[in-house]
Design a protein around this motif. Structure first.
Motif, PDB file in Angstrom:
ATOM      1  N   ASP A 174       0.813  -1.216   0.000  1.00 57.46           N
ATOM      2  CA  ASP A 174       0.000   0.000   0.000  1.00 57.46           C
ATOM      3  C   ASP A 174       0.846   1.266   0.000  1.00 57.46           C
ATOM      4  N   GLY A 175       2.067   1.172   0.469  1.00 58.12           N
ATOM      5  CA  GLY A 175       2.934   2.341   0.528  1.00 58.12           C
ATOM      6  C   GLY A 175       4.387   1.914   0.600  1.00 58.12           C
ATOM      7  N   ALA A 176       5.287   2.865   0.348  1.00 53.54           N
ATOM      8  CA  ALA A 176       6.719   2.564   0.363  1.00 53.54           C
ATOM      9  C   ALA A 176       7.502   3.802   0.788  1.00 53.54           C
ATOM     10  N   VAL A 177       8.559   3.560   1.563  1.00 52.02           N
ATOM     11  CA  VAL A 177       9.533   4.593   1.902  1.00 52.02           C
ATOM     12  C   VAL A 177      10.884   4.104   1.403  1.00 52.02           C
ATOM     13  N   LEU A 178      11.516   4.896   0.555  1.00 50.70           N
ATOM     14  CA  LEU A 178      12.783   4.525  -0.058  1.00 50.70           C
ATOM     15  C   LEU A 178      13.870   5.440   0.487  1.00 50.70           C
ATOM     16  N   LEU A 179      14.832   4.851   1.176  1.00 44.93           N
ATOM     17  CA  LEU A 179      15.930   5.599   1.764  1.00 44.93           C
ATOM     18  C   LEU A 179      17.173   5.396   0.894  1.00 44.93           C
ATOM     19  N   ALA A 180      17.499   6.390   0.073  1.00 47.20           N
ATOM     20  CA  ALA A 180      18.650   6.316  -0.840  1.00 47.20           C
ATOM     21  C   ALA A 180      18.705   4.960  -1.536  1.00 47.20           C
ATOM     22  N   PRO A 181      17.685   4.608  -2.317  1.00 48.37           N
ATOM     23  CA  PRO A 181      17.620   3.256  -2.886  1.00 48.37           C
ATOM     24  C   PRO A 181      18.582   3.053  -4.057  1.00 48.37           C
ATOM     25  N   PHE A 182      19.089   1.824  -4.168  1.00 47.05           N
ATOM     26  CA  PHE A 182      19.791   1.402  -5.379  1.00 47.05           C
ATOM     27  C   PHE A 182      18.735   1.122  -6.438  1.00 47.05           C
ATOM     28  N   LEU A 183      18.885   1.714  -7.624  1.00 49.69           N
ATOM     29  CA  LEU A 183      17.904   1.530  -8.689  1.00 49.69           C
ATOM     30  C   LEU A 183      18.435   0.681  -9.832  1.00 49.69           C
ATOM     31  N   HIS A 184      19.632   0.964 -10.312  1.00 49.12           N
ATOM     32  CA  HIS A 184      20.225   0.181 -11.401  1.00 49.12           C
ATOM     33  C   HIS A 184      21.652   0.672 -11.585  1.00 49.12           C
ATOM     34  N   HIS A 185      22.531  -0.228 -12.034  1.00 53.66           N
ATOM     35  CA  HIS A 185      23.932   0.167 -12.182  1.00 53.66           C
ATOM     36  C   HIS A 185      24.108   1.253 -13.246  1.00 53.66           C
ATOM     37  N   SER A 186      23.148   1.386 -14.169  1.00 54.16           N
ATOM     38  CA  SER A 186      23.243   2.413 -15.211  1.00 54.16           C
ATOM     39  C   SER A 186      22.400   3.647 -14.905  1.00 54.16           C
ATOM     40  N   ALA A 187      21.719   3.683 -13.756  1.00 54.73           N
ATOM     41  CA  ALA A 187      20.857   4.811 -13.418  1.00 54.73           C
ATOM     42  C   ALA A 187      21.694   6.064 -13.157  1.00 54.73           C
ATOM     43  N   PRO A 188      21.162   7.237 -13.459  1.00 57.17           N
ATOM     44  CA  PRO A 188      21.908   8.477 -13.221  1.00 57.17           C
ATOM     45  C   PRO A 188      22.118   8.790 -11.739  1.00 57.17           C
ATOM     46  N   THR A 189      21.523   8.025 -10.866  1.00 53.89           N
ATOM     47  CA  THR A 189      21.709   8.199  -9.430  1.00 53.89           C
ATOM     48  C   THR A 189      23.010   7.567  -8.927  1.00 53.89           C
ATOM     49  N   MET A 190      23.677   6.748  -9.748  1.00 53.14           N
ATOM     50  CA  MET A 190      24.828   5.968  -9.300  1.00 53.14           C
ATOM     51  C   MET A 190      26.113   6.773  -9.251  1.00 53.14           C
ATOM     52  N   ARG A 191      26.903   6.569  -8.205  1.00 48.98           N
ATOM     53  CA  ARG A 191      28.311   6.943  -8.207  1.00 48.98           C
ATOM     54  C   ARG A 191      29.124   5.692  -8.572  1.00 48.98           C
ATOM     55  N   ALA A 192      30.335   5.859  -9.012  1.00 47.81           N
ATOM     56  CA  ALA A 192      31.164   4.724  -9.428  1.00 47.81           C
ATOM     57  C   ALA A 192      31.335   3.739  -8.282  1.00 47.81           C
ATOM     58  N   ASN A 193      30.983   2.464  -8.554  1.00 49.94           N
ATOM     59  CA  ASN A 193      31.113   1.403  -7.553  1.00 49.94           C
ATOM     60  C   ASN A 193      30.488   1.776  -6.213  1.00 49.94           C
ATOM     61  N   SER A 194      29.372   2.482  -6.280  1.00 49.12           N
ATOM     62  CA  SER A 194      28.666   2.906  -5.061  1.00 49.12           C
ATOM     63  C   SER A 194      29.611   3.587  -4.077  1.00 49.12           C
ATOM     64  N   GLY A 195      30.442   4.482  -4.588  1.00 46.60           N
ATOM     65  CA  GLY A 195      31.354   5.228  -3.735  1.00 46.60           C
ATOM     66  C   GLY A 195      32.460   4.396  -3.133  1.00 46.60           C
ATOM     67  N   GLY A 196      32.837   3.294  -3.770  1.00 44.90           N
ATOM     68  CA  GLY A 196      33.894   2.428  -3.259  1.00 44.90           C
ATOM     69  C   GLY A 196      33.386   1.285  -2.408  1.00 44.90           C
ATOM     70  N   TRP A 197      32.073   1.226  -2.172  1.00 42.19           N
ATOM     71  CA  TRP A 197      31.496   0.168  -1.344  1.00 42.19           C
ATOM     72  C   TRP A 197      31.423  -1.159  -2.068  1.00 42.19           C
ATOM     73  N   ALA A 198      31.042  -1.147  -3.339  1.00 40.07           N
ATOM     74  CA  ALA A 198      30.790  -2.386  -4.077  1.00 40.07           C
ATOM     75  C   ALA A 198      31.839  -2.617  -5.148  1.00 40.07           C
ATOM     76  N   GLN A 199      32.284  -3.859  -5.270  1.00 39.71           N
ATOM     77  CA  GLN A 199      33.196  -4.254  -6.335  1.00 39.71           C
ATOM     78  C   GLN A 199      32.534  -5.352  -7.156  1.00 39.71           C
ATOM     79  N   PRO A 200      31.849  -4.988  -8.230  1.00 44.23           N
ATOM     80  CA  PRO A 200      31.224  -6.008  -9.073  1.00 44.23           C
ATOM     81  C   PRO A 200      32.263  -6.758  -9.886  1.00 44.23           C
TER      82      PRO A 200
END
Length: 327
Positions: A174-200
């Motif tokens: 019925d509802g959703a709260v999104l706290l800085a959500p990951f959307l997609h690796h190609s989304a314009p919201t992304m920083r490189a490697n999630s700011g150094g957190w993730a190593q794909p």
């Protein structure tokens, strides 16, 4: 002539199959460079060890459709919706030990399958989409008659909420709260490697994606992403609860589908919060991206707030409470 054609097809298929296998085998899992930048875990290190010891948040076991015992911390905070808090990558439900008791309603905080103290197989699930099934099982096990359901997710947990909304069981929401959500690796919201957190492990991901496209899933258990968990977390009192890598099938399960914009369009009325100093994502990019797909969102960027401390920020609590007043 027909046998020769069949032989040619068989050889071609074999060569084609070697390409994804070569990509997978050419990229072993190696430790992340210790000096690499990562997220700021200061708030987690300061608050969460004490929270684990509080008797009011000892987890209970709720059984999923396959018999797996999901570990869930429950809070009964008066009348209100059923609220499920979905933690981010690499950690567990203790992330919400400060926030959960302050929300009105029935609040459930699971350690997602593959995480926490009783993960099953740490960093793995049985099939792509199992985390959605687990959330659906948790909701149906605990939702009251005529009670509304709100999912609250942080980072990858927010991505899972978006995925859930776009899936076959999205009508439970019925509802959703999104706290800085990951959307997609190609989304314009992304920083490189999630700011150094993730190593794909990109070659593995490409190879496994190729195999999955033709229905071959035998290697989906292989790790495809690693997380740069700070040494002070891993060596601290809660280090045994950390999850430092994900299999292909868990990683896919934890994020919106490839057509992530379609999942966004499926969201119910939602609130999105992000910190202006977020190290993993670009806070200002959420609104234009998502408003182009749906008019159901409300957006706030919190000043002087980073990726992890967003969860416990006083402004976050006030915004969520205001959003929940409608339920």
């Amino acid at each position: 002539m027909i046998p020769q054609a069949l032989k040619f097809i068989a050889i071609s298929a074999g060569i084609t199959a070697l390409i994804p296998l070569g990509l997978i085998l050419s990229q072993p899992v190696t430790p992340i460079e210790p000096a690499a930048p990562t997220l700021d875990f200061t708030s987690l290190l300061q608050d969460k060890p004490q929270a684990e010891e509080a008797p009011s948040i000892d987890p209970e076991t709720i059984y999923m459709r396959d018999g797996y015992g999901l570990q869930v911390r429950s809070y009964s905070n008066g009348d209100g919706p059923l609220i499920v808090l979905v933690h981010g990558s690499g950690w567990n439900g203790l992330q919400f030990s400060h926030l959960a008791p302050q929300l009105a309603g029935t609040v459930l905080v699971p350690d997602l399958r593959g995480h926490g103290a009783q993960p099953g197989r740490r960093g793995d699930v049985n099939y792509i989409g199992q985390l959605e099934d687990d959330l659906a099982d948790l909701i149906t096990a605990r939702v009251g008659l005529d009670q509304k359901v709100v999912l609250v997710g942080h980072s990858s947990g927010g991505g899972l909420v978006v995925r859930f909304a776009g899936g076959a069981q999205g009508d439970l929401l019925d509802g959703a709260v999104l706290l800085a959500p990951f959307l997609h690796h190609s989304a314009p919201t992304m920083r490189a490697n999630s700011g150094g957190w993730a190593q794909p492990l990109l070659r593995r991901i490409i190879g496994l994606s190729m195999l999955n496209a033709v229905g071959i899933k035998a290697w989906n258990r292989l790790p495809v992403i690693q997380f740069n968990m700070p040494a002070e977390v891993l060596q601290g009192p809660l280090g045994h609860l950390a999850t430092t890598s994900y299999s292909y099938r868990l990683n896919k399960s934890y994020a919106p589908r490839s057509d992530y914009l379609s999942d966004i369009r499926s969201l119910p009325e939602f609130l999105l919060l992000a910190g202006a100093q977020d190290e993993a994502f670009i806070a200002e990019a959420y609104r234009p991206l998502m408003e182009a797909e749906t008019d159901k969102g409300a957006f706030q960027v919190l000043e002087d707030t980073g990726h992890l401390d967003l969860v416990d920020a006083p402004q976050t609590l006030a915004a969520i409470r205001g959003y929940l007043d409608a339920f």
